[in-house]
Design a protein around this motif. Structure first.
Motif, mmCIF file in Angstrom:
data_model
loop_
_atom_site.group_PDB
_atom_site.id
_atom_site.type_symbol
_atom_site.label_atom_id
_atom_site.label_comp_id
_atom_site.label_asym_id
_atom_site.label_seq_id
_atom_site.Cartn_x
_atom_site.Cartn_y
_atom_site.Cartn_z
ATOM 1 N N GLY A 126 5.441 -9.396 -14.245
ATOM 2 C CA GLY A 126 4.070 -9.845 -14.432
ATOM 3 C C GLY A 126 3.480 -10.565 -13.239
ATOM 4 O O GLY A 126 2.302 -10.924 -13.255
ATOM 5 N N VAL A 127 4.276 -10.789 -12.179
ATOM 6 C CA VAL A 127 3.767 -11.469 -10.986
ATOM 7 C C VAL A 127 3.679 -10.464 -9.840
ATOM 8 O O VAL A 127 4.654 -9.797 -9.507
ATOM 9 N N TYR A 128 2.499 -10.381 -9.251
ATOM 10 C CA TYR A 128 2.220 -9.454 -8.162
ATOM 11 C C TYR A 128 1.905 -10.243 -6.890
ATOM 12 O O TYR A 128 1.564 -11.427 -6.950
ATOM 13 N N ALA A 129 1.987 -9.586 -5.739
ATOM 14 C CA ALA A 129 1.657 -10.233 -4.465
ATOM 15 C C ALA A 129 1.019 -9.211 -3.535
ATOM 16 O O ALA A 129 1.454 -8.048 -3.476
ATOM 17 N N VAL A 130 -0.006 -9.634 -2.811
ATOM 18 C CA VAL A 130 -0.734 -8.736 -1.911
ATOM 19 C C VAL A 130 -1.185 -9.492 -0.670
ATOM 20 O O VAL A 130 -1.208 -10.716 -0.638
ATOM 21 N N GLY A 131 -1.554 -8.725 0.357
ATOM 22 C CA GLY A 131 -2.120 -9.320 1.562
ATOM 23 C C GLY A 131 -1.072 -9.837 2.526
ATOM 24 O O GLY A 131 0.082 -9.411 2.526
ATOM 25 N N ASP A 132 -1.485 -10.775 3.371
ATOM 26 C CA ASP A 132 -0.608 -11.302 4.416
ATOM 27 C C ASP A 132 0.692 -11.865 3.876
ATOM 28 O O ASP A 132 1.704 -11.889 4.571
ATOM 29 N N VAL A 133 0.671 -12.343 2.623
ATOM 30 C CA VAL A 133 1.846 -13.012 2.063
ATOM 31 C C VAL A 133 3.029 -12.053 1.878
ATOM 32 O O VAL A 133 4.163 -12.486 1.749
ATOM 33 N N ILE A 134 2.768 -10.732 1.910
ATOM 34 C CA ILE A 134 3.852 -9.756 1.808
ATOM 35 C C ILE A 134 4.159 -9.097 3.154
ATOM 36 O O ILE A 134 4.984 -8.190 3.238
ATOM 37 N N GLY A 135 3.497 -9.558 4.230
ATOM 38 C CA GLY A 135 3.736 -8.986 5.550
ATOM 39 C C GLY A 135 2.998 -7.674 5.717
ATOM 40 O O GLY A 135 1.939 -7.458 5.131
ATOM 41 N N GLY A 136 3.533 -6.786 6.521
ATOM 42 C CA GLY A 136 2.883 -5.482 6.714
ATOM 43 C C GLY A 136 1.762 -5.561 7.721
ATOM 44 O O GLY A 136 1.806 -6.330 8.688
ATOM 45 N N ALA A 137 0.703 -4.792 7.477
ATOM 46 C CA ALA A 137 -0.392 -4.686 8.438
ATOM 47 C C ALA A 137 -1.122 -6.014 8.645
ATOM 48 O O ALA A 137 -1.624 -6.295 9.725
ATOM 49 N N SER A 138 -1.206 -6.839 7.596
ATOM 50 C CA SER A 138 -1.862 -8.151 7.671
ATOM 51 C C SER A 138 -3.286 -8.059 8.224
ATOM 52 O O SER A 138 -3.674 -8.785 9.142
ATOM 53 N N LEU A 139 -4.057 -7.167 7.663
ATOM 54 C CA LEU A 139 -5.465 -7.003 8.008
ATOM 55 C C LEU A 139 -6.311 -7.339 6.791
ATOM 56 O O LEU A 139 -5.899 -7.092 5.655
ATOM 57 N N ALA A 140 -7.506 -7.858 7.018
ATOM 58 C CA ALA A 140 -8.408 -8.122 5.897
ATOM 59 C C ALA A 140 -8.720 -6.821 5.158
ATOM 60 O O ALA A 140 -8.773 -6.780 3.927
ATOM 61 N N SER A 141 -8.897 -5.744 5.914
ATOM 62 C CA SER A 141 -9.258 -4.458 5.311
ATOM 63 C C SER A 141 -8.143 -3.922 4.421
ATOM 64 O O SER A 141 -8.391 -3.465 3.296
ATOM 65 N N THR A 142 -6.897 -3.979 4.905
ATOM 66 C CA THR A 142 -5.782 -3.486 4.092
ATOM 67 C C THR A 142 -5.516 -4.413 2.914
ATOM 68 O O THR A 142 -5.140 -3.964 1.829
ATOM 69 N N SER A 143 -5.722 -5.708 3.114
ATOM 70 C CA SER A 143 -5.527 -6.670 2.023
ATOM 71 C C SER A 143 -6.491 -6.414 0.881
ATOM 72 O O SER A 143 -6.134 -6.530 -0.297
ATOM 73 N N MET A 144 -7.735 -6.097 1.210
ATOM 74 C CA MET A 144 -8.728 -5.788 0.177
ATOM 75 C C MET A 144 -8.273 -4.639 -0.713
ATOM 76 O O MET A 144 -8.341 -4.708 -1.935
ATOM 77 N N GLU A 145 -7.789 -3.583 -0.071
ATOM 78 C CA GLU A 145 -7.364 -2.404 -0.841
ATOM 79 C C GLU A 145 -6.100 -2.700 -1.633
ATOM 80 O O GLU A 145 -5.949 -2.243 -2.768
ATOM 81 N N GLN A 146 -5.193 -3.466 -1.070
ATOM 82 C CA GLN A 146 -3.999 -3.860 -1.812
ATOM 83 C C GLN A 146 -4.383 -4.643 -3.061
ATOM 84 O O GLN A 146 -3.808 -4.430 -4.141
#
Length: 464
Positions: free
Chosen positions: A305-325
């Motif tokens: 039940g707990v999800y994580a997205v954006g910079d906190v999971i690493g990866g591309a760390s872009l505002a644009s990719t975070s929005m879609e995540q």
């Protein structure tokens, strides 16, 4: 203490949190967003993407950067102050903050200010500055979107005056005459180019042999060479040994005994996930070896039940990719049809001039053993670039498969690169071939016609 019960609690109101909250609300879920006081919009709005890009735009406008090519090097342009830039920055932040508030209100999203902390995977407490619990939120789902912050190691004496990170840099009260930028990655390269454009004597120090080493090598070197023409100095293959302040100047001592001094130093060597205050262990969540929260392709963590997205999971760390995540995670939470994150998406780097790319680099294509050709178009060939004064630096680079003609990568450095990259993105998404651009008619004069010039250059190589 106020008790709240909702379907979804979103921790963080940056791009990822915003899109997740709004998507879930559109699907009739009750949503609460938790954010720290005075930080609506997250680091993206207050110390990251929006401030840095606003600063960049202000520098380009106020220095008339792209008019310089029409005048002699001795032509005197108007001086600008840090106050001129901060005024514009604050105006944009204010508008964006009000926009986010309006979106949350329109979608019936409750906003709670304070520090979030997991009591369990299903209970999130909100505490004030004194550590007192002001809200206890019982939730079916939780989404962590707390972003990242500059990595500040303890052996670097940050003082917010001489030795700065990318957040404290925005609090400067005057423009320095000289600056050291430690780190030639995205953030370091962006700010280095900004201050070089302002006439600051900038020295970039990095352990790699050129700036932006994770990009296509030719593109990174092209930018570096262009920046050297406006005074930026790059010191390659150097590791810092000591950082300090002496005689009201910052200094760096490298392991080869090189010493560099300047009015200020920007430390830009990485970022880290904002998780230290969340008590994620209470929810059964641990960090991976790189210090980020593990999340699978549906953005689920180890805790049900707990999800994580954006910079906190690493990866591309872009505002644009975070929005879609964030949007995709909300669809998954709401048990809606969804899809995996796209394989093809653009990367934008807002140096002066900017860089944007999509697909494989030449180094990656070579490593995979593909037969390939490259089509290039230089900005000095493009009429629009000459008209707007941006012809001194820039290029289109299209990599395509020699046998199938399929486009493998598009890389652009130059004015408007982050805008025109989307043409290449769409073409690659439809698995277009290089002759697609040859056969199209582009508005003239535009930057976009660089695609056709580069495609013709590449296509003609097949005949030689």
């Amino acid at each position: 203490m106020e008790n709240i019960s909702v379907d979804l609690v979103v921790i963080g109101s940056g791009p990822a949190g915003q899109k997740a909250a709004i998507q879930a609300s559109k699907l009739k879920k009750s949503v609460v967003v938790i954010e720290k006081p005075s930080q609506l919009g997250g680091a993206c709005l207050h110390s990251g993407t929006i401030p840095s890009k606003t600063l960049r735009a202000g520098i380009l406008d106020l220095t008339q950067f792209y008019l310089r090519s029409f005048y002699s090097k001795d032509y005197k342009f108007a001086d600008i102050s840090i106050g001129d830039l901060i005024f514009r920055l604050n105006a944009v932040i204010d508008i964006q903050s009000k926009t986010i508030e309006r979106h949350f209100k329109k979608n019936n999203i409750e906003l709670v200010y304070g520090n979030a902390q997991f009591e369990s995977a299903k209970i999130v407490d909100v505490k004030d500055a004194n550590g007192t619990i002001t809200h206890r939120i019982k939730t079916e789902f939780a989404l962590i979107a707390t972003g990242s912050s500059p990595r500040n190691p303890p052996n670097v004496p940050f003082d917010n005056k001489y030795i700065l990170d990318s957040s404290s840099l925005l609090q400067m009260d005057k423009l320095p005459k000289s600056m050291i930028v430690l780190g030639g990655g995205v953030i370091g390269s962006e700010y280095a180019s900004f201050f070089a454009a302002l006439g600051v004597e900038v020295t970039v120090i990095d352990k790699k042999d050129h700036m932006l080493p994770r990009l296509d090598r030719e593109i990174g070197i092209h930018l570096q060479n262009g920046l050297s023409e406006i005074g930026l100095k790059f010191m390659a293959q150097k590791k810092f040994k000591e950082i300090g302040v002496e005689d009201k100047q910052a200094y760096v001592k490298c392991d080869d005994q090189t010493v560099v001094k300047a009015d200020v130093l920007l430390y830009a060597l990485g970022r880290e996930a904002n998780v230290s205050e969340l008590a994620i262990e209470n929810a059964g969540i641990t960090l991976n070896s790189r210090g980020y929260i593990y999340a699978n392709s549906l953005y689920q963590t180890q805790a049900q039940g707990v999800y994580a997205v954006g910079d906190v999971i690493g990866g591309a760390s872009l505002a644009s990719t975070s929005m879609e995540q964030g949007r995709l995670a909300a669809l998954s939470i709401c048990n809606q049809k969804t899809h995996h994150f796209p394989d093809i998406y653009p990367l934008g780097i807002y140096t002066i001039p900017e860089i944007s790319c999509c697909g494989y680099t030449e180094e990656e294509v070579k490593k995979m053993g593909y037969n390939y050709k490259i089509g290039r178009a230089y900005y000095y060939e493009i009429a629009a670039s000459q008209i707007y004064g941006s012809n001194t630096m820039g290029m289109f680079k299209i990599i395509f498969h020699t046998d199938t003609l399929e486009i493998l990568g598009v890389h652009i450095v130059g004015h408007q690169a982050t805008e025109v990259i989307h043409i290449g993105q769409v073409a690659m998404s439809f698995r277009s071939k290089i002759d697609f651009f040859v056969d199209q008619v582009f508005n003239y004069p535009t930057y976009a016609e660089g695609y056709r010039i580069a495609a013709l250059n590449g296509f003609n190589q097949l005949k030689s």
